[in-house]
Design a protein around this motif. Structure first.
Motif, mmCIF file in Angstrom:
data_model
loop_
_atom_site.group_PDB
_atom_site.id
_atom_site.type_symbol
_atom_site.label_atom_id
_atom_site.label_comp_id
_atom_site.label_asym_id
_atom_site.label_seq_id
_atom_site.Cartn_x
_atom_site.Cartn_y
_atom_site.Cartn_z
ATOM 1 N N ASP A 98 0.814 -1.218 0.000
ATOM 2 C CA ASP A 98 0.000 0.000 0.000
ATOM 3 C C ASP A 98 0.847 1.267 0.000
ATOM 4 O O ASP A 98 0.658 2.157 0.836
ATOM 5 C CB ASP A 98 -0.954 -0.011 1.204
ATOM 6 C CG ASP A 98 -2.081 1.002 1.065
ATOM 7 O OD1 ASP A 98 -2.423 1.337 -0.090
ATOM 8 O OD2 ASP A 98 -2.595 1.462 2.091
ATOM 9 N N PRO A 99 1.769 1.395 -0.945
ATOM 10 C CA PRO A 99 2.598 2.602 -0.979
ATOM 11 C C PRO A 99 1.772 3.817 -1.400
ATOM 12 O O PRO A 99 0.735 3.695 -2.053
ATOM 13 C CB PRO A 99 3.645 2.275 -2.046
ATOM 14 C CG PRO A 99 2.961 1.305 -2.945
ATOM 15 C CD PRO A 99 2.080 0.482 -2.054
ATOM 16 N N GLU A 101 0.608 6.759 -3.616
ATOM 17 C CA GLU A 101 0.541 6.746 -5.071
ATOM 18 C C GLU A 101 1.609 7.617 -5.716
ATOM 19 O O GLU A 101 2.106 7.304 -6.801
ATOM 20 C CB GLU A 101 -0.854 7.161 -5.547
ATOM 21 C CG GLU A 101 -1.077 6.870 -7.020
ATOM 22 C CD GLU A 101 -2.534 6.766 -7.384
ATOM 23 O OE1 GLU A 101 -3.020 7.678 -8.049
ATOM 24 O OE2 GLU A 101 -3.178 5.765 -6.997
ATOM 25 N N ASP A 102 1.990 8.705 -5.058
ATOM 26 C CA ASP A 102 3.066 9.536 -5.598
ATOM 27 C C ASP A 102 4.378 8.758 -5.627
ATOM 28 O O ASP A 102 5.165 8.879 -6.580
ATOM 29 C CB ASP A 102 3.237 10.807 -4.763
ATOM 30 C CG ASP A 102 2.134 11.815 -4.995
ATOM 31 O OD1 ASP A 102 1.458 11.738 -6.051
ATOM 32 O OD2 ASP A 102 1.925 12.679 -4.117
ATOM 33 N N GLY A 103 4.616 7.956 -4.583
ATOM 34 C CA GLY A 103 5.824 7.137 -4.560
ATOM 35 C C GLY A 103 5.806 6.082 -5.654
ATOM 36 O O GLY A 103 6.833 5.816 -6.301
ATOM 37 N N LEU A 104 4.656 5.486 -5.874
ATOM 38 C CA LEU A 104 4.522 4.478 -6.920
ATOM 39 C C LEU A 104 4.730 5.108 -8.295
ATOM 40 O O LEU A 104 5.418 4.542 -9.157
ATOM 41 C CB LEU A 104 3.133 3.841 -6.806
ATOM 42 C CG LEU A 104 2.905 2.486 -7.466
ATOM 43 C CD1 LEU A 104 3.927 1.462 -7.007
ATOM 44 C CD2 LEU A 104 1.489 2.001 -7.143
ATOM 45 N N TYR A 105 4.156 6.274 -8.482
ATOM 46 C CA TYR A 105 4.338 7.004 -9.736
ATOM 47 C C TYR A 105 5.823 7.289 -9.965
ATOM 48 O O TYR A 105 6.342 7.095 -11.079
ATOM 49 C CB TYR A 105 3.533 8.306 -9.695
ATOM 50 C CG TYR A 105 3.735 9.216 -10.874
ATOM 51 C CD1 TYR A 105 3.184 8.921 -12.119
ATOM 52 C CD2 TYR A 105 4.490 10.380 -10.741
ATOM 53 C CE1 TYR A 105 3.377 9.771 -13.202
ATOM 54 C CE2 TYR A 105 4.689 11.237 -11.815
ATOM 55 C CZ TYR A 105 4.123 10.928 -13.051
ATOM 56 O OH TYR A 105 4.318 11.767 -14.122
ATOM 57 N N SER A 106 6.513 7.715 -8.939
ATOM 58 C CA SER A 106 7.942 8.011 -9.066
ATOM 59 C C SER A 106 8.735 6.766 -9.427
ATOM 60 O O SER A 106 9.681 6.826 -10.231
ATOM 61 C CB SER A 106 8.481 8.607 -7.761
ATOM 62 O OG SER A 106 7.900 9.868 -7.509
#
Length: 300
Positions: free
Chosen positions: A114-115, A117-122
């Motif tokens: 559950d990271p 979403e900004d981190g996942l996008y990066s």
């Protein structure tokens, strides 16, 4: 007017292993040719069905070489990418693309659950940016049952805008129809692919472009008729229900072994284990019983 070219059918290829755990390249290449000759448009190596999470770089290179050397055009190969480290995702990606692969099935990093979403996008951005000019045919892999890292409609939107012409599709293996519908509604210009074959007819009717799936190892003709000709087969759902009533990956490999008459396809790589012989016999019998009945019908 010319009919739109769609993604079509890709077999999520099983990976045969020898008694010592080494990849059996001869069986792999033979099976790739087999599914392509029976109706698959492409094959996908190193996906979930292929135990890609257990296959390292050396084996990946050997597998790509072996399938291509057997006469399969590299442009008919997709490669799964499963890594938590950007460096490793880039390395896996470049290996496949430099071999001429048509594209990538790119899973999210799967260790941290559950990271943000900004981190996942990066993470995706850094990976694709470092792949560089070679980046092409990237299919985002939504399989939260395995990764516990779902891909949202909004995340896909951000990525397709950041990398136009590179993000080509989404594979939805959630098994959740509402999720598939949401991807179709928001991203219909991408190739929306369905992992759960039981939802395929309904998804195709709403604009999906095909599937990367395990059943394509076993029944390419049945799935091709549905994807390309709209011909649904009443045996499809019972076949999938049968397979998911067993440990899925060992069951698919057991049925591949049954179809080829070759026990060399059965072995799993640890930590997964083979389906016991008695259960393989039971499964094969049930599989044949389902195939013996049913008639094809035209889907809506």
């Amino acid at each position: 007017m010319n009919k739109k070219t769609i993604f079509g059918l890709s077999a999520a290829m099983v990976t045969p292993f020898g008694p010592d755990g080494a990849v059996d390249l001869k069986r792999l290449a033979g099976h790739a040719r087999h599914v392509l000759s029976r109706g698959c448009d492409t094959v996908t190596l190193f996906g979930t069905t292929g135990e890609g999470f257990s296959i390292g770089m050396r084996d990946r290179g050997s597998m790509l070489d072996a399938v291509s050397a057997s006469g399969v055009d590299a442009a008919r190969i997709y490669a799964g990418v499963s890594a938590t480290v950007v460096d490793e995702a880039v390395e896996q990606s470049l290996l496949a693309l430099d071999h001429g692969a048509r594209g990538l099935l790119l899973a999210p990093p799967y260790y941290f659950k559950d990271p943000d979403e900004d981190g996942l996008y990066s993470w995706f951005c850094r990976t694709i940016e470092r792949i560089g000019a070679s980046a092409r045919g990237v299919i985002l892999y939504h399989i939260p049952g395995q990764t516990a890292v779902p891909l949202s409609v909004d995340l896909v939107d951000r990525l397709k805008r950041a990398f136009p012409g590179v993000i080509s599709g989404v594979k939805d293996s959630s098994g959740d129809w509402a999720t598939t519908e949401a991807f179709l509604a928001a991203h219909g210009e991408l190739s929306i692919l369905v992992g759960d074959e039981r939802q395929l007819a309904r998804a195709m009717a709403k604009g999906a472009e095909g599937s990367i799936c395990g059943l394509a190892n076993l029944q390419p003709e049945m799935l091709r008729a549905l994807i390309h000709d709209g011909k649904d087969d009443p045996r499809l759902e019972p076949l999938v229900n049968l397979i998911v009533s067993y440990p899925v990956l060992p069951a698919i490999k057991a049925l591949v072994a049954h179809i080829h008459g070759d026990e060399g396809f059965v072995a799993m790589r640890p930590p997964l284990t083979d389906l016991p012989f008695s259960r393989r016999v039971e499964l094969a019998s049930a599989f044949e019983a389902i195939l013996a009945g049913g008639a094809i019908r035209k889907s809506a």
